[in-house]
Design an enzyme around this catalytic site. Structure first.
Site, PDB file in Angstrom:
ATOM      1  N   CYS A 241      13.725  10.867   6.512  1.00 58.78           N
ATOM      2  CA  CYS A 241      13.595  10.536   7.939  1.00 58.78           C
ATOM      3  C   CYS A 241      14.911  10.763   8.660  1.00 58.78           C
ATOM      4  O   CYS A 241      14.934  11.048   9.852  1.00 58.78           O
ATOM      5  CB  CYS A 241      13.132   9.098   8.109  1.00 58.78           C
ATOM      6  SG  CYS A 241      14.191   7.923   7.288  1.00 58.78           S
TER       7      CYS A 241
ATOM      8  N   GLU B 219       9.219  16.746  14.654  1.00 60.87           N
ATOM      9  CA  GLU B 219       9.707  16.522  13.296  1.00 60.87           C
ATOM     10  C   GLU B 219       9.029  17.515  12.346  1.00 60.87           C
ATOM     11  O   GLU B 219       7.804  17.626  12.337  1.00 60.87           O
ATOM     12  CB  GLU B 219       9.394  15.081  12.851  1.00 60.87           C
ATOM     13  CG  GLU B 219       9.979  14.775  11.498  1.00 60.87           C
ATOM     14  CD  GLU B 219       9.629  13.379  10.991  1.00 60.87           C
ATOM     15  OE1 GLU B 219       8.447  13.010  11.013  1.00 60.87           O
ATOM     16  OE2 GLU B 219      10.565  12.664  10.564  1.00 60.87           O
TER      17      GLU B 219
ATOM     18  N   GLU C  57       8.904   1.846  11.219  1.00 56.07           N
ATOM     19  CA  GLU C  57      10.006   2.790  10.972  1.00 56.07           C
ATOM     20  C   GLU C  57       9.361   4.154  10.904  1.00 56.07           C
ATOM     21  O   GLU C  57       8.562   4.408  10.005  1.00 56.07           O
ATOM     22  CB  GLU C  57      10.732   2.461   9.664  1.00 56.07           C
ATOM     23  CG  GLU C  57      11.399   1.103   9.637  1.00 56.07           C
ATOM     24  CD  GLU C  57      12.523   0.949  10.640  1.00 56.07           C
ATOM     25  OE1 GLU C  57      12.976   1.964  11.209  1.00 56.07           O
ATOM     26  OE2 GLU C  57      12.937  -0.187  10.873  1.00 56.07           O
TER      27      GLU C  57
ATOM     28  N   GLY D 224       6.520   5.392   8.104  1.00 55.57           N
ATOM     29  CA  GLY D 224       5.740   6.622   7.997  1.00 55.57           C
ATOM     30  C   GLY D 224       5.847   7.401   9.290  1.00 55.57           C
ATOM     31  O   GLY D 224       6.812   7.247  10.052  1.00 55.57           O
ATOM     32  N   SER D 225       4.824   8.201   9.572  1.00 54.72           N
ATOM     33  CA  SER D 225       4.891   9.069  10.746  1.00 54.72           C
ATOM     34  C   SER D 225       4.688   8.265  12.027  1.00 54.72           C
ATOM     35  O   SER D 225       4.038   7.208  12.020  1.00 54.72           O
ATOM     36  CB  SER D 225       3.805  10.141  10.636  1.00 54.72           C
ATOM     37  OG  SER D 225       2.539   9.522  10.600  1.00 54.72           O
TER      38      SER D 225
ATOM     39  N   LYS E 254       0.888  -1.175   0.000  1.00 54.41           N
ATOM     40  CA  LYS E 254       0.000   0.000   0.000  1.00 54.41           C
ATOM     41  C   LYS E 254       0.918   1.215   0.000  1.00 54.41           C
ATOM     42  O   LYS E 254       1.410   1.638   1.043  1.00 54.41           O
ATOM     43  CB  LYS E 254      -0.850  -0.036   1.274  1.00 54.41           C
ATOM     44  CG  LYS E 254      -2.201   0.634   1.174  1.00 54.41           C
ATOM     45  CD  LYS E 254      -2.172   2.072   0.764  1.00 54.41           C
ATOM     46  CE  LYS E 254      -1.827   3.064   1.831  1.00 54.41           C
ATOM     47  NZ  LYS E 254      -1.622   4.414   1.339  1.00 54.41           N
TER      48      LYS E 254
ATOM     49  N   GLY F 296       1.983   5.299  12.797  1.00 60.19           N
ATOM     50  CA  GLY F 296       2.629   4.043  13.207  1.00 60.19           C
ATOM     51  C   GLY F 296       2.083   3.539  14.535  1.00 60.19           C
ATOM     52  O   GLY F 296       1.752   2.370  14.695  1.00 60.19           O
TER      53      GLY F 296
HETATM   54  P1  NAD Z   1       2.241   8.879   6.993  1.00 60.24           P
HETATM   55  O1  NAD Z   1       2.304   8.262   8.331  1.00 60.24           O
HETATM   56  O2  NAD Z   1       1.279   9.975   6.768  1.00 60.24           O
HETATM   57  O3  NAD Z   1       1.866   7.761   5.898  1.00 60.24           O
HETATM   58  C1  NAD Z   1       2.599   6.553   5.779  1.00 60.24           C
HETATM   59  C2  NAD Z   1       1.713   5.501   5.119  1.00 60.24           C
HETATM   60  O4  NAD Z   1       0.603   5.229   5.975  1.00 60.24           O
HETATM   61  C3  NAD Z   1       1.119   5.930   3.776  1.00 60.24           C
HETATM   62  O5  NAD Z   1       1.039   4.829   2.908  1.00 60.24           O
HETATM   63  C4  NAD Z   1      -0.263   6.402   4.166  1.00 60.24           C
HETATM   64  O6  NAD Z   1      -1.185   6.335   3.097  1.00 60.24           O
HETATM   65  C5  NAD Z   1      -0.610   5.419   5.254  1.00 60.24           C
HETATM   66  N1  NAD Z   1      -1.621   5.966   6.178  1.00 60.24           N
HETATM   67  C6  NAD Z   1      -1.922   7.255   6.399  1.00 60.24           C
HETATM   68  N2  NAD Z   1      -2.903   7.362   7.330  1.00 60.24           N
HETATM   69  C7  NAD Z   1      -3.196   6.102   7.703  1.00 60.24           C
HETATM   70  C8  NAD Z   1      -4.101   5.567   8.651  1.00 60.24           C
HETATM   71  N3  NAD Z   1      -4.903   6.344   9.385  1.00 60.24           N
HETATM   72  N4  NAD Z   1      -4.146   4.231   8.795  1.00 60.24           N
HETATM   73  C9  NAD Z   1      -3.330   3.449   8.074  1.00 60.24           C
HETATM   74  N5  NAD Z   1      -2.435   3.901   7.167  1.00 60.24           N
HETATM   75  C10 NAD Z   1      -2.371   5.213   6.984  1.00 60.24           C
HETATM   76  O7  NAD Z   1       3.740   9.290   6.604  1.00 60.24           O
HETATM   77  P2  NAD Z   1       4.234  10.072   5.309  1.00 60.24           P
HETATM   78  O8  NAD Z   1       3.811  11.496   5.417  1.00 60.24           O
HETATM   79  O9  NAD Z   1       3.869   9.307   4.083  1.00 60.24           O
HETATM   80  O10 NAD Z   1       5.821   9.958   5.457  1.00 60.24           O
HETATM   81  C11 NAD Z   1       6.588  10.821   6.198  1.00 60.24           C
HETATM   82  C12 NAD Z   1       6.952  10.196   7.528  1.00 60.24           C
HETATM   83  O11 NAD Z   1       7.639   8.961   7.301  1.00 60.24           O
HETATM   84  C13 NAD Z   1       7.913  11.035   8.344  1.00 60.24           C
HETATM   85  O12 NAD Z   1       7.502  11.027   9.681  1.00 60.24           O
HETATM   86  C14 NAD Z   1       9.251  10.307   8.189  1.00 60.24           C
HETATM   87  O13 NAD Z   1      10.159  10.512   9.238  1.00 60.24           O
HETATM   88  C15 NAD Z   1       8.794   8.899   8.118  1.00 60.24           C
HETATM   89  N6  NAD Z   1       9.815   8.046   7.507  1.00 60.24           N
HETATM   90  C16 NAD Z   1      10.522   7.201   8.319  1.00 60.24           C
HETATM   91  C17 NAD Z   1      11.522   6.395   7.779  1.00 60.24           C
HETATM   92  C18 NAD Z   1      12.302   5.445   8.651  1.00 60.24           C
HETATM   93  O14 NAD Z   1      12.924   4.522   8.126  1.00 60.24           O
HETATM   94  N7  NAD Z   1      12.318   5.625   9.971  1.00 60.24           N
HETATM   95  C19 NAD Z   1      11.806   6.470   6.414  1.00 60.24           C
HETATM   96  C20 NAD Z   1      11.067   7.359   5.620  1.00 60.24           C
HETATM   97  C21 NAD Z   1      10.068   8.134   6.180  1.00 60.24           C
END
Ligand code: NAD
Length: 490
Positions: A289, A382, A255, A233-234, A180, A238
């Site tokens: 990240c 962040e 992550e 993701g965030s 996804k 997470g």
């Molecule tokens: P996000 O959490 O908004 O989204 C991540 C994923 O989750 C996407 O596919 C999104 O569609 C899905 N999602 C969104 N809302 C959801 C919900 N309510 N339920 C289930 N899934 C949902 O993150 P983003 O804005 O896409 O990415 C940026 C974030 O990712 C930053 O916080 C960054 O630090 C982090 N990140 C971490 C790493 C790592 O390895 N630690 C690497 C890259 C990015």
């Protein structure tokens, strides 16, 4: 319903077919550097699509699980070869969809090639252990077993390499996957699906559905046939998914966010530190990240360092990429506002760029705040944009304390020539990835990647450690004494 793909409207990739969503709805994908440009239309998937994708992955699992592991590796090698052939095209799509520069996009594709190369090789090193038994004529060994259908939920900021490193690790272990991708970067994900399709993976081993994170992400975690979830993701999302997975007893790998610090001590090479800070904080528009977000600088070199980094930041304005979308733009501008209100001293940037080539995109100037204190919001949360805070520190111990005072623990770096302090830093800093005299960013395929505290849990990605999340260990006891002896001492 199977459909012919047209360049503008992409189907989901399910069971080896391109399929339109039962919702009948699609969403346009925009170029963040020019919001007049639509890159394609992507499915707004429904619960029915989630079920179809999981069913396809479940059906494909038994055969994929039984495939010899080196054969699974050969599929990944084939994927690597096709990705290599399509690298320019994919980098251009990445540049137009996510907004990173073409050079950065090529770098991301090259990294993905390394990842495929590494995990293909793991197919020949899928070792267990032999373990001595307490009993005579007994042979004990361990072997890895795949989990089943795994859901991979990925962000927009590395829309090629993160899906690749999750898929490569999951697939070499014998799992089947439902990806996804972020709803902001479906195009690059679907090009990856074409590449996996061309690589000859059996139907249903790799599936991808696009659409709302809240709907599809939650549905995947809740689906009884999804055995594990790997999320990047965030921290906010997470933790939410962690609760859902926890209620169902499912393993989840997280992550998440970062607030990465660089310490600059008074003996540091300031030019080197300023170059690394500029690259780490402002490269990729700060949308990594592992981006550097805090510079913690010893007071004697504070002024000289601030001057050097500000000069570098100004030079980078012209080539700064856009924020990925309007929400991200607003978020970055609101952090800049809060930095000003809470008493940070703006030494460079601080505004949206709207002139000429920036007129139709989500651009923010490279922004540096000096005189930031650890209590300020910009020092704690962040931001995920081209904004860097400089925090003064009295000495090394003070700097270390400030560096560890945040909720995150992804990566950190120190600039100094002092070996004792370098090793103390390595021992005491609470992060998953430590850099010495270099930027906080980057990660190699063969090295574990991930963070501590609110930056990650559930085991590392990449490196051999990545296999641990995607497998169970099976312990095997073979008794070869024949029937005449007792089966145990106890
Ligand atoms: P996000 O959490 O908004 O989204 C991540 C994923 O989750 C996407 O596919 C999104 O569609 C899905 N999602 C969104 N809302 C959801 C919900 N309510 N339920 C289930 N899934 C949902 O993150 P983003 O804005 O896409 O990415 C940026 C974030 O990712 C930053 O916080 C960054 O630090 C982090 N990140 C971490 C790493 C790592 O390895 N630690 C690497 C890259 C990015």
């Amino acid at each position: 319903m199977s459909v012919k793909i047209d360049l503008k409207t992409w189907g989901n990739f399910i069971g080896g077919e391109w399929i339109f969503s039962s919702s009948g709805k699609t969403k346009p994908d925009l170029n963040p550097a020019n919001t007049d440009e639509i890159l394609g239309y992507f499915q707004e998937s429904s619960l029915e699509d989630v079920n179809k994708a999981v069913d396809a992955a479940k059906k494909a699992f038994p055969e994929w699980k039984r495939a010899p592991v080196p054969e699974r590796g050969k599929r990944l090698l084939k994927t690597m070869q096709i990705l290599e052939q399509r690298k320019e095209e994919l980098a251009q799509a990445l540049n137009r969809e996510e907004g990173k520069s073409l050079n950065e996009a090529i770098g991301e594709v090259l990294k993905s090639l390394n990842v495929l190369d590494f995990f293909a090789g793991e197919g020949k090193r899928f070792y267990g252990e032999t373990i001595p038994s307490e009993l005579p004529k007994n042979f004990i060994y361990t072997k890895r077993e795949p989990l089943g259908v795994v859901a991979l939920i990925t962000p927009w900021n590395f829309p090629v390499s993160i899906p690749i490193w999750k898929m490569a690790a999951a697939l070499i272990c014998g799992n089947t996957v439902v990806l996804k991708p972020s709803s902001l970067t479906p195009w690059t994900a679907m090009i990856l699906m074409e590449i996996f399709q061309e690589s000859g993976f059996p139907k249903g081993v790799v599936n991808c559905i696009t659409g709302s994170g809240a709907m599809i992400g939650d549905a995947l975690v809740k689906h009884p046939e999804v055995k594990a979830i790997s999320f990047t993701g965030s921290t906010e999302i997470g933790r939410k998914l962690q609760a859902l997975a926890g209620q169902r007893g499912k393993p989840i790998q997280l992550e998440m966010g970062g607030k990465n610090a660089v310490i600059v001590l008074k003996d540091a090479d300031l030019d080197l530190a300023a170059s690394a800070a500029a690259l780490g904080a402002l490269g990729s528009t700060g949308q990594r990240c592992t981006a550097t977000s805090r510079m913690i600088v010893e007071e004697p070199v504070l002024e000289a360092f601030t001057k050097k980094i500000s000069e570098k930041a100004k030079q980078m304005a012209e080539n700064m990429g856009p924020c990925v979308d309007e929400n991200q733009l607003k978020k970055v501008l609101s952090y800049i506002d809060s930095g000003k209100k809470e008493g940070g001293k703006l030494v460079c940037g601080g505004h949206r760029m709207t002139e000429e080539k920036h007129a139709k995109g989500y651009y923010v100037e490279p922004t540096i705040f000096a005189e930031v204190t650890p209590e300020m919001t910009i020092a704690k949360e962040e931001i995920f944009g081209p904004v860097l805070s400089i925090i003064p520190a009295k000495n090394f111990k003070d700097a270390l304390k400030i560096a560890n005072e945040v909720e995150y623990g992804l990566s950190a770096s120190i600039f100094t020539q002092d070996a004792e302090k370098i090793f103390e830093f390595i021992d005491e800093i609470d992060v998953g990835m430590v850099h010495i005299n270099s930027a906080t960013i980057g990660g190699e395929a063969q090295v574990p990647f991930g963070g501590m505290k609110n930056s990650g849990m559930g085991g590392r990605e990449m490196g051999r450690q990545a296999l641990d999340f995607f497998t169970e260990w099976k312990s095997v006891y073979v008794d070869y004494t024949g029937s005449s002896r007792k089966t145990s001492f106890y």
